[in-house]
Design a protein around this motif. Structure first.
Motif, PDB file in Angstrom:
ATOM      1  N   VAL A   1       0.851  -1.203   0.000  1.00 16.40           N
ATOM      2  CA  VAL A   1       0.000   0.000   0.000  1.00 16.40           C
ATOM      3  C   VAL A   1       0.883   1.249   0.000  1.00 16.40           C
ATOM      4  O   VAL A   1       0.626   2.208  -0.742  1.00 16.40           O
ATOM      5  CB  VAL A   1      -0.974  -0.009   1.212  1.00 16.40           C
ATOM      6  N   ALA A   2       1.960   1.234   0.783  1.00 15.32           N
ATOM      7  CA  ALA A   2       2.875   2.379   0.840  1.00 15.32           C
ATOM      8  C   ALA A   2       3.587   2.578  -0.503  1.00 15.32           C
ATOM      9  O   ALA A   2       3.792   3.718  -0.933  1.00 15.32           O
ATOM     10  CB  ALA A   2       3.887   2.189   1.963  1.00 15.32           C
ATOM     11  N   ARG A   3       3.932   1.473  -1.173  1.00 15.26           N
ATOM     12  CA  ARG A   3       4.558   1.590  -2.504  1.00 15.26           C
ATOM     13  C   ARG A   3       3.585   2.208  -3.503  1.00 15.26           C
ATOM     14  O   ARG A   3       3.954   3.035  -4.327  1.00 15.26           O
ATOM     15  CB  ARG A   3       5.017   0.215  -3.010  1.00 15.26           C
ATOM     16  N   GLN A   4       2.312   1.803  -3.406  1.00 13.27           N
ATOM     17  CA  GLN A   4       1.293   2.275  -4.344  1.00 13.27           C
ATOM     18  C   GLN A   4       0.939   3.752  -4.128  1.00 13.27           C
ATOM     19  O   GLN A   4       0.803   4.518  -5.075  1.00 13.27           O
ATOM     20  CB  GLN A   4       0.023   1.412  -4.211  1.00 13.27           C
TER      21      GLN A   4
ATOM     22  N   GLN B   1     -10.116   1.314  -6.105  1.00  9.88           N
ATOM     23  CA  GLN B   1      -9.965   0.008  -6.766  1.00  9.88           C
ATOM     24  C   GLN B   1      -8.534  -0.504  -6.626  1.00  9.88           C
ATOM     25  O   GLN B   1      -8.308  -1.688  -6.375  1.00  9.88           O
ATOM     26  CB  GLN B   1     -10.354   0.112  -8.249  1.00  9.88           C
ATOM     27  N   ALA B   2      -7.580   0.406  -6.762  1.00 10.06           N
ATOM     28  CA  ALA B   2      -6.168   0.011  -6.610  1.00 10.06           C
ATOM     29  C   ALA B   2      -5.901  -0.509  -5.199  1.00 10.06           C
ATOM     30  O   ALA B   2      -5.196  -1.508  -5.009  1.00 10.06           O
ATOM     31  CB  ALA B   2      -5.254   1.201  -6.923  1.00 10.06           C
ATOM     32  N   LEU B   3      -6.484   0.165  -4.205  1.00 13.90           N
ATOM     33  CA  LEU B   3      -6.340  -0.288  -2.813  1.00 13.90           C
ATOM     34  C   LEU B   3      -6.980  -1.661  -2.632  1.00 13.90           C
ATOM     35  O   LEU B   3      -6.375  -2.570  -2.041  1.00 13.90           O
ATOM     36  CB  LEU B   3      -6.979   0.732  -1.860  1.00 13.90           C
ATOM     37  N   ASN B   4      -8.198  -1.821  -3.148  1.00 20.99           N
ATOM     38  CA  ASN B   4      -8.896  -3.114  -3.034  1.00 20.99           C
ATOM     39  C   ASN B   4      -8.133  -4.231  -3.736  1.00 20.99           C
ATOM     40  O   ASN B   4      -8.108  -5.370  -3.261  1.00 20.99           O
ATOM     41  CB  ASN B   4     -10.311  -3.008  -3.603  1.00 20.99           C
ATOM     42  N   ASP B   5      -7.497  -3.907  -4.866  1.00 14.43           N
ATOM     43  CA  ASP B   5      -6.728  -4.913  -5.612  1.00 14.43           C
ATOM     44  C   ASP B   5      -5.534  -5.418  -4.807  1.00 14.43           C
ATOM     45  O   ASP B   5      -5.074  -6.545  -5.004  1.00 14.43           O
ATOM     46  CB  ASP B   5      -6.243  -4.341  -6.954  1.00 14.43           C
ATOM     47  N   ILE B   6      -5.029  -4.567  -3.911  1.00 15.61           N
ATOM     48  CA  ILE B   6      -3.912  -4.982  -3.045  1.00 15.61           C
ATOM     49  C   ILE B   6      -4.433  -5.761  -1.841  1.00 15.61           C
ATOM     50  O   ILE B   6      -3.909  -6.832  -1.507  1.00 15.61           O
ATOM     51  CB  ILE B   6      -3.113  -3.755  -2.548  1.00 15.61           C
ATOM     52  N   THR B   7      -5.471  -5.224  -1.192  1.00 15.23           N
ATOM     53  CA  THR B   7      -5.879  -5.786   0.109  1.00 15.23           C
ATOM     54  C   THR B   7      -6.793  -7.006   0.000  1.00 15.23           C
ATOM     55  O   THR B   7      -6.614  -7.978   0.747  1.00 15.23           O
ATOM     56  CB  THR B   7      -6.574  -4.711   0.963  1.00 15.23           C
ATOM     57  N   HIS B   8      -7.778  -6.979  -0.914  1.00 16.90           N
ATOM     58  CA  HIS B   8      -8.781  -8.052  -0.933  1.00 16.90           C
ATOM     59  C   HIS B   8      -8.210  -9.444  -1.182  1.00 16.90           C
ATOM     60  O   HIS B   8      -8.570 -10.378  -0.455  1.00 16.90           O
ATOM     61  CB  HIS B   8      -9.892  -7.730  -1.932  1.00 16.90           C
ATOM     62  N   PRO B   9      -7.321  -9.631  -2.185  1.00 18.53           N
ATOM     63  CA  PRO B   9      -6.774 -10.992  -2.369  1.00 18.53           C
ATOM     64  C   PRO B   9      -6.034 -11.501  -1.140  1.00 18.53           C
ATOM     65  O   PRO B   9      -6.131 -12.679  -0.785  1.00 18.53           O
ATOM     66  CB  PRO B   9      -5.819 -10.823  -3.564  1.00 18.53           C
ATOM     67  N   ALA B  10      -5.300 -10.599  -0.464  1.00 14.90           N
ATOM     68  CA  ALA B  10      -4.543 -11.006   0.731  1.00 14.90           C
ATOM     69  C   ALA B  10      -5.474 -11.402   1.871  1.00 14.90           C
ATOM     70  O   ALA B  10      -5.242 -12.392   2.571  1.00 14.90           O
ATOM     71  CB  ALA B  10      -3.620  -9.865   1.176  1.00 14.90           C
TER      72      ALA B  10
END
Length: 198
Positions: free
Chosen positions: A48-51, A80-89
């Motif tokens: 998230v910090a990288r993004q 959406q970008a945040l969700n793409d990082i967090t939801h799969p994890a």
């Protein structure tokens, strides 16, 4: 044995999950895992910090929720970008825990509490789905009282989720939580005994 537990906002899902745990169920809480993956040192927070840049971190390395909220709140593509990082994890962590608990405790019920279970398309990951149901009017009333909202604000929150009646059509087990909680407990106990969990 496992079930997915869901409900609409202000339906009383937390009370139902607590009662299931008191009976001996093991709880996996999606909201809790969502907070855990944002703790310092977790690879999801690093991603998230990288993004979004180091500005979303506080000096101690913790998430600056206010700053992240400002970035994603009015920008659907950023959300959406945040969700793409967090939801799969989050989903993978839930699957891993469910698998581990079912292996370690084969005689216990594993309950995955997921507020947006249907909205996320996760219903096929569970043997059954339990819905904590209250009619929309009750939801609206409870939400206004609980969060100090006016009717317009509360309605908008409800409209952001799938309609509770549609969830009711799709669920395997319906726990009606529109009366007092003693009535709700009776329904849960009926389910518990029918499922052979006693």
């Amino acid at each position: 044995m496992n079930i997915g537990l869901t409900g609409g906002i202000a339906s009383g899902k937390s009370s139902v999950s607590e009662f299931l745990v008191s009976l001996g169920a093991i709880l996996i809480d999606a909201d809790k895992i969502a907070r855990e993956v944002m703790l310092p040192g977790h690879p999801v927070l690093a991603a998230v910090a990288r993004q979004f840049g180091q500005a979303v971190l506080l000096e101690d390395g913790a998430l600056n929720r206010k700053k992240l909220g400002e970035i994603v709140f009015n920008h659907p593509e950023q959300l959406q970008a945040l969700n793409d990082i967090t939801h799969p994890a989050i989903r993978q962590e839930m699957r891993d825990r469910k698998h581990t608990y079912e292996e370690q405790f084969p005689d216990r019920l594993v309950v995955s509490d997921i507020p947006l279970l249907y909205e996320s398309g996760l219903e096929n990951e569970f043997e059954q789905i339990m819905l904590v149901y209250v009619p929309r009017a009750v939801q609206l009333d409870r939400l206004m009282k609980r969060d100090g909202m006016d009717e317009h604000q509360a309605s908008r929150r409800l409209e952001a989720q799938m309609d509770i009646e549609e969830k009711k059509q799709r669920a395997d087990i319906i726990i009606d939580n529109s009366r007092d909680f003693e009535e709700t407990k009776k329904q849960i106990l009926v389910y518990w005994h029918r499922a052979g969990l006693s």
